[in-house]
Design an enzyme around this catalytic site. Structure first.
Site, PDB file in Angstrom:
ATOM      1  N   ASP A  91      55.708 -22.431   2.354  1.00 37.94           N
ATOM      2  CA  ASP A  91      56.155 -23.820   2.187  1.00 37.94           C
ATOM      3  C   ASP A  91      55.480 -24.626   1.040  1.00 37.94           C
ATOM      4  O   ASP A  91      56.188 -24.915   0.395  1.00 37.94           O
ATOM      5  CB  ASP A  91      56.390 -24.475   3.528  1.00 37.94           C
ATOM      6  CG  ASP A  91      57.101 -25.960   3.367  1.00 37.94           C
ATOM      7  OD1 ASP A  91      58.328 -25.819   3.476  1.00 37.94           O
ATOM      8  OD2 ASP A  91      56.313 -26.869   3.431  1.00 37.94           O
ATOM      9  N   ASP A 103      60.999 -21.819   9.890  1.00 31.47           N
ATOM     10  CA  ASP A 103      61.706 -23.069  10.322  1.00 31.47           C
ATOM     11  C   ASP A 103      62.900 -23.336   9.552  1.00 31.47           C
ATOM     12  O   ASP A 103      63.926 -23.663  10.098  1.00 31.47           O
ATOM     13  CB  ASP A 103      60.859 -24.079  10.188  1.00 31.47           C
ATOM     14  CG  ASP A 103      59.955 -24.353   9.166  1.00 31.47           C
ATOM     15  OD1 ASP A 103      60.089 -23.362   8.348  1.00 31.47           O
ATOM     16  OD2 ASP A 103      59.362 -25.394   8.832  1.00 31.47           O
ATOM     17  N   HIS A 104      62.992 -22.801   8.431  1.00 29.20           N
ATOM     18  CA  HIS A 104      64.127 -23.069   7.332  1.00 29.20           C
ATOM     19  C   HIS A 104      63.661 -22.287   5.958  1.00 29.20           C
ATOM     20  O   HIS A 104      62.701 -21.872   5.731  1.00 29.20           O
ATOM     21  CB  HIS A 104      64.114 -24.479   6.921  1.00 29.20           C
ATOM     22  CG  HIS A 104      62.780 -25.088   6.691  1.00 29.20           C
ATOM     23  ND1 HIS A 104      62.070 -24.812   5.309  1.00 29.20           N
ATOM     24  CD2 HIS A 104      61.940 -25.959   7.293  1.00 29.20           C
ATOM     25  CE1 HIS A 104      60.953 -25.377   5.293  1.00 29.20           C
ATOM     26  NE2 HIS A 104      60.814 -26.049   6.511  1.00 29.20           N
ATOM     27  N   THR A 107      60.935 -29.376   8.789  1.00 25.68           N
ATOM     28  CA  THR A 107      59.785 -28.667   9.486  1.00 25.68           C
ATOM     29  C   THR A 107      59.713 -29.096  11.080  1.00 25.68           C
ATOM     30  O   THR A 107      59.927 -28.059  12.028  1.00 25.68           O
ATOM     31  CB  THR A 107      58.659 -28.936   9.055  1.00 25.68           C
ATOM     32  OG1 THR A 107      58.540 -28.242   7.664  1.00 25.68           O
ATOM     33  CG2 THR A 107      57.565 -28.122   9.864  1.00 25.68           C
ATOM     34  N   ASP A 166      55.869 -21.155   7.803  1.00 24.82           N
ATOM     35  CA  ASP A 166      56.848 -22.240   7.323  1.00 24.82           C
ATOM     36  C   ASP A 166      57.463 -21.950   5.945  1.00 24.82           C
ATOM     37  O   ASP A 166      56.861 -21.407   4.981  1.00 24.82           O
ATOM     38  CB  ASP A 166      55.827 -23.513   7.189  1.00 24.82           C
ATOM     39  CG  ASP A 166      56.574 -24.842   7.185  1.00 24.82           C
ATOM     40  OD1 ASP A 166      57.833 -24.954   6.510  1.00 24.82           O
ATOM     41  OD2 ASP A 166      56.311 -25.650   8.104  1.00 24.82           O
ATOM     42  N   HIS A 226      57.534 -25.773  -2.302  1.00 24.90           N
ATOM     43  CA  HIS A 226      57.739 -26.903  -2.664  1.00 24.90           C
ATOM     44  C   HIS A 226      57.286 -27.180  -4.257  1.00 24.90           C
ATOM     45  O   HIS A 226      58.024 -27.646  -5.045  1.00 24.90           O
ATOM     46  CB  HIS A 226      56.911 -27.937  -1.815  1.00 24.90           C
ATOM     47  CG  HIS A 226      57.888 -28.204  -0.617  1.00 24.90           C
ATOM     48  ND1 HIS A 226      58.951 -28.591  -0.715  1.00 24.90           N
ATOM     49  CD2 HIS A 226      57.426 -27.954   0.672  1.00 24.90           C
ATOM     50  CE1 HIS A 226      59.401 -28.931   0.649  1.00 24.90           C
ATOM     51  NE2 HIS A 226      58.527 -28.517   1.577  1.00 24.90           N
ATOM     52  N   HIS A 244      63.863 -28.512   0.851  1.00 21.92           N
ATOM     53  CA  HIS A 244      64.841 -27.982   2.064  1.00 21.92           C
ATOM     54  C   HIS A 244      65.244 -29.203   2.895  1.00 21.92           C
ATOM     55  O   HIS A 244      64.641 -30.466   2.759  1.00 21.92           O
ATOM     56  CB  HIS A 244      63.962 -27.008   2.950  1.00 21.92           C
ATOM     57  CG  HIS A 244      62.566 -27.380   3.318  1.00 21.92           C
ATOM     58  ND1 HIS A 244      62.665 -28.102   4.480  1.00 21.92           N
ATOM     59  CD2 HIS A 244      61.508 -27.481   3.039  1.00 21.92           C
ATOM     60  CE1 HIS A 244      61.365 -28.418   4.659  1.00 21.92           C
ATOM     61  NE2 HIS A 244      60.544 -27.872   3.859  1.00 21.92           N
TER      62      HIS A 244
HETATM   63  P1  AMP Z   1      58.113 -30.514   5.296  1.00 23.24           P
HETATM   64  O1  AMP Z   1      57.780 -31.761   4.786  1.00 23.24           O
HETATM   65  O2  AMP Z   1      59.138 -30.367   6.337  1.00 23.24           O
HETATM   66  O3  AMP Z   1      57.804 -29.414   4.391  1.00 23.24           O
HETATM   67  O4  AMP Z   1      56.679 -30.050   6.532  1.00 23.24           O
HETATM   68  C1  AMP Z   1      55.780 -29.180   6.137  1.00 23.24           C
HETATM   69  C2  AMP Z   1      54.506 -29.681   6.399  1.00 23.24           C
HETATM   70  O5  AMP Z   1      54.267 -30.001   7.769  1.00 23.24           O
HETATM   71  C3  AMP Z   1      53.048 -28.710   6.273  1.00 23.24           C
HETATM   72  O6  AMP Z   1      52.705 -28.516   4.941  1.00 23.24           O
HETATM   73  C4  AMP Z   1      52.114 -29.361   7.149  1.00 23.24           C
HETATM   74  O7  AMP Z   1      51.190 -30.049   6.179  1.00 23.24           O
HETATM   75  C5  AMP Z   1      52.972 -30.225   8.033  1.00 23.24           C
HETATM   76  N1  AMP Z   1      52.732 -29.901   9.372  1.00 23.24           N
HETATM   77  C6  AMP Z   1      53.095 -28.724   9.987  1.00 23.24           C
HETATM   78  N2  AMP Z   1      52.628 -28.829  11.136  1.00 23.24           N
HETATM   79  C7  AMP Z   1      52.223 -29.700  11.529  1.00 23.24           C
HETATM   80  C8  AMP Z   1      51.480 -30.359  12.509  1.00 23.24           C
HETATM   81  N3  AMP Z   1      51.682 -29.533  14.040  1.00 23.24           N
HETATM   82  N4  AMP Z   1      51.019 -31.499  12.575  1.00 23.24           N
HETATM   83  C9  AMP Z   1      51.024 -32.294  11.535  1.00 23.24           C
HETATM   84  N5  AMP Z   1      51.519 -31.777  10.291  1.00 23.24           N
HETATM   85  C10 AMP Z   1      51.880 -30.645  10.318  1.00 23.24           C
HETATM   86 ZN    ZN Z   2      58.784 -26.267   6.969  1.00 23.34          ZN
HETATM   87 ZN    ZN Z   3      58.558 -27.961   3.470  1.00 25.55          ZN
END
Ligand code: AMP
Ligand code: ZN
Ligand code: ZN
Length: 413
Positions: free
Chosen positions: A197, A244-245, A76, A40, A201, A348
């Protein structure tokens, strides 16, 4: 009447045929399994910027893309789901990490276990469903969407998301899956690592903590490869590693304060940053849009129907009436939140045109060409590639196998 000699000839022929059949069974190449790994928030520049000796070794034996183009918004869940379905968010239904669906009158977010497991949120057909429907067992470990019975199908091996599961245990699962009895062993597997990731952040893409997270994940890739070598499984597995990004620096000097632009009590903000998805109260949509448009600085504001087609985003019902997209490195927040939490580190979600949002692609294994690089491509093409590698009939999607066929060894095209 058959003679003694004709019986003898019959047995000789039977023996020869049996011998030839057993030879052809042995030489018939065993279909390689496929492992999809997500790191990630891993930006392709990290390969040069940070210590990645194990990934570097795979680059030498596999295919590296200059970059991969994520779907918009560069978040994500939309991206993980587009990778496995080949659909843009306007067709996959996963238009954001936080969503509202008017028909269901329900909200979706990553932490909402009930929503995450509800198949109604997910449209299209993820590759593990395509596989299961065609008789191939799957083990998507922690891939977004894999906990829901999409199209009525659970993966054979399904795992509730557990951020605390040690990375070595995740890698050990692959060896376990690969060494199960053939009738039980999954042909498609995934792994997911969130750390790069998380630290991106907290401290930004260029930080010692992000460097350490990259090193840790790279070590796990090294551990995976050495375990595959020890168990003599290297030739039975194709591996695709993606992100993913990317990640961009943010700062409290680059903020868009929504409460100073509109009366944000008169709207519902479904997702905040860096793409604000705004549902105005009844009858004030034009007024809200005009107020934002009049102060359009460091962001772009759109009525849903005016969103650029290239974002492949506006067609879905879950996209609300007004969308505000921050310029790279800007954060959408309120005066109160800025005071309470500040803005530091990385983010992101921005327009997928920014190179900082680009994602990562590396593939290696018996079906892939060795030691080549390929130019950037959109992540929606991966579903078709994976279906091809697994010998599956793909479900309708937005990608094309033709975009990636050149990265395969000629006999696997
Ligand atoms: P973002 O807010 O886009 O940075 O999302 C990243 C976060 O998504 C990660 O740190 C995880 O805690 C959460 N995450 C990733 N995969 C899953 C999943 N399959 N189910 C629930 N949470 C997830
Ligand atoms: Zn992500
Ligand atoms: Zn993130």
């Amino acid at each position: 009447m058959p003679t003694k000699y004709s019986y003898l000839l019959y047995f000789v022929l039977l023996f020869i045929t049996g011998f030839l059949m057993s030879c052809s069974e042995e030489t018939e190449p065993q279909k390689a399994k496929l492992l999809l790994i997500s790191i990630d928030g891993f930006h392709p520049d990290y390969l040069d910027r940070y210590e990645t000796s194990n990934l570097d070794q795979l680059v030498e034996t596999g295919v590296l893309a200059d970059f991969m183009i994520p779907v918009f918004p560069t978040k994500t869940f939309p991206n993980h789901y587009s990778i496995v379905t080949g659909l843009y968010p306007e067709n996959s239904g996963l238009i954001a990490n936080n969503m509202y669906d008017a028909e269901m009158d329900a909200f979706y977010s990553l932490g909402n276990r009930e929503a995450v497991r509800n198949a109604q949120w997910y449209e299209g057909e993820p590759i593990w469903v395509t596989a299961e429907k065609q008789g191939l067992k799957t083990a998507p470990m922690f891939w977004p969407g894999s906990e829901a019975p999409i199209g009525g199908e659970f993966p054979t091996y399904s795992y509730p998301y557990d951020d605390d599961l040690p990375y070595t245990a995740r890698v050990d699962s692959v060896i376990h899956w690969m060494t199960m009895e053939p009738e039980l062993s999954p042909g498609f597997m995934t792994l997911y690592f969130s750390k790069v990731d998380t630290y991106g952040h907290r401290y930004g893409p260029e930080s010692d903590s992000t460097a350490a997270a990259v090193r840790e994940v790279d070590e796990q890739i090294g551990y995976l490869m050495s375990e595959l070598e020890r168990t003599d499984l290297l030739n039975d597995l194709n591996i695709i590693i993606v992100s993913d990004h990317g990640m961009a620096d943010v700062s409290d000097e680059r903020v868009i304060l929504l409460d100073q632009l509109i009366d944000h009590e008169t709207v519902e903000v479904i997702d905040w940053n860096p793409v604000a998805m705004i549902r105005p109260n009844e009858g004030i949509s034009a007024e809200i849009y005009e107020s934002l448009k009049a102060n359009e600085e460091n962001f772009r504001v759109y009525k849903k129907e005016d969103l650029p087609n290239r974002l492949h985003f506006k067609k879905h019902d879950r996209v609300p009436e007004i969308i505000l997209i921050a310029d790279l490195g800007y954060s959408i927040t309120t005066s109160g939140r800025l005071e309470q939490y500040g803005v530091t580190g990385g983010a992101h979600g921005y327009d997928n045109r920014y190179p900082e949002m680009h994602s990562f692609f590396l593939a290696a294994g018996p079906s892939f060409r060795q030691g080549i690089t390929t130019e950037g491509f959109q992540n929606i093409h991966l579903y078709e590639l994976m279906a091809h590698l697994l010998d599956l009939e793909p479900s309708p999607n937005d990608g094309r196998l033709g975009s990636l066929i050149h990265i395969l060894e000629p006999q696997f095209k």
